[in-house]
Scaffold this active site. Sequence first.
Site, mmCIF file in Angstrom:
data_model
loop_
_atom_site.group_PDB
_atom_site.id
_atom_site.type_symbol
_atom_site.label_atom_id
_atom_site.label_comp_id
_atom_site.label_asym_id
_atom_site.label_seq_id
_atom_site.Cartn_x
_atom_site.Cartn_y
_atom_site.Cartn_z
ATOM 1 N N ASP A 186 0.832 -1.200 0.000
ATOM 2 C CA ASP A 186 0.000 0.000 0.000
ATOM 3 C C ASP A 186 0.865 1.248 0.000
ATOM 4 O O ASP A 186 1.703 1.430 0.891
ATOM 5 C CB ASP A 186 -0.912 0.005 1.222
ATOM 6 C CG ASP A 186 -2.013 -1.033 1.118
ATOM 7 O OD1 ASP A 186 -2.798 -0.965 0.158
ATOM 8 O OD2 ASP A 186 -2.077 -1.929 1.986
ATOM 9 N N PHE A 202 -6.489 2.368 6.580
ATOM 10 C CA PHE A 202 -6.142 1.751 7.851
ATOM 11 C C PHE A 202 -6.655 0.318 7.908
ATOM 12 O O PHE A 202 -7.757 0.020 7.425
ATOM 13 C CB PHE A 202 -6.732 2.549 9.024
ATOM 14 C CG PHE A 202 -6.150 3.925 9.168
ATOM 15 C CD1 PHE A 202 -5.001 4.136 9.909
ATOM 16 C CD2 PHE A 202 -6.743 5.013 8.534
ATOM 17 C CE1 PHE A 202 -4.450 5.403 10.037
ATOM 18 C CE2 PHE A 202 -6.208 6.286 8.653
ATOM 19 C CZ PHE A 202 -5.054 6.479 9.403
ATOM 20 N N GLY A 225 -7.996 -3.105 9.960
ATOM 21 C CA GLY A 225 -8.869 -3.366 11.095
ATOM 22 C C GLY A 225 -10.287 -2.849 10.961
ATOM 23 O O GLY A 225 -11.060 -2.930 11.926
ATOM 24 N N ASP A 278 -9.605 -6.607 -0.898
ATOM 25 C CA ASP A 278 -8.702 -6.130 0.149
ATOM 26 C C ASP A 278 -9.514 -5.421 1.218
ATOM 27 O O ASP A 278 -10.244 -4.470 0.922
ATOM 28 C CB ASP A 278 -7.676 -5.183 -0.464
ATOM 29 C CG ASP A 278 -6.694 -4.628 0.557
ATOM 30 O OD1 ASP A 278 -6.637 -5.154 1.684
ATOM 31 O OD2 ASP A 278 -5.974 -3.671 0.215
ATOM 32 N N SER A 323 -5.999 -9.272 10.131
ATOM 33 C CA SER A 323 -7.148 -10.058 10.585
ATOM 34 C C SER A 323 -6.980 -11.548 10.323
ATOM 35 O O SER A 323 -7.768 -12.348 10.823
ATOM 36 C CB SER A 323 -8.441 -9.557 9.904
ATOM 37 O OG SER A 323 -8.430 -9.848 8.526
#
Length: 221
Positions: A34, A142, A144, A174, A198
């Site tokens: 990213d 970000f 999460g 994504d 995750s």
Amino acid sequence: MRQIAASIMCADQFHLADELRRLEAADIQLLHCDVMDGVYVNNLALGPEYLTALRAATSIPLDIHLATVTPLKYVDMFQVAKPEYMSFHVEAASDAMEVIRRIKSYNIKPSIALNPETPVEAIFPYLDHVNMVLMMTVNPGFAGQEFNKNVLTKIAILKEKIKDNPYAPLIEVDGNINGHTVGLMRDALPDVFVLGTSTLFHQNDTYDYTTRSLKIWSEID
């Protein structure tokens, strides 16, 4: 064939060489990188020197995601990392075809990205010109965040649109991709799954990366 792209931003940056060896041992197919400019998204990440060094340190191909304004500038800046794929956001491009042509001029496979709230029809004019579509299932910036279930309909529409196209692009997803959310995509399954905090990195268990990456398929096999 389903592929896994590991989100390298989520790896342990203080032990990156060890992380790369573990990812290679797990046969991870892509490193999702990213690039964030602090303008298009409220975060900063992964400069060209970092990605050039990363390219030299591993055999895993790079999948660069430009979450930036002025994508042409960043295509020129990051082509030195010699990625396999480079994606840019349709929302950020005043002339998406120009960006696609610029990416191809560096012998990089172009990918076009879109945010959860963007209608999937926005990328239809470019489907014959890109190698991959990056469907964001969270807003970029970000890790999460909660998986946006509205994207499931967009994936199904896109799958239907390209089903008879022999040059159909891959579909990459994504954002909070794990066994549960992969299971939600069972009826319209994408091709490339970006795994981050995750599922793959920083997990409080004893699984190696091979076991963790294979575990997500249990919901669909």
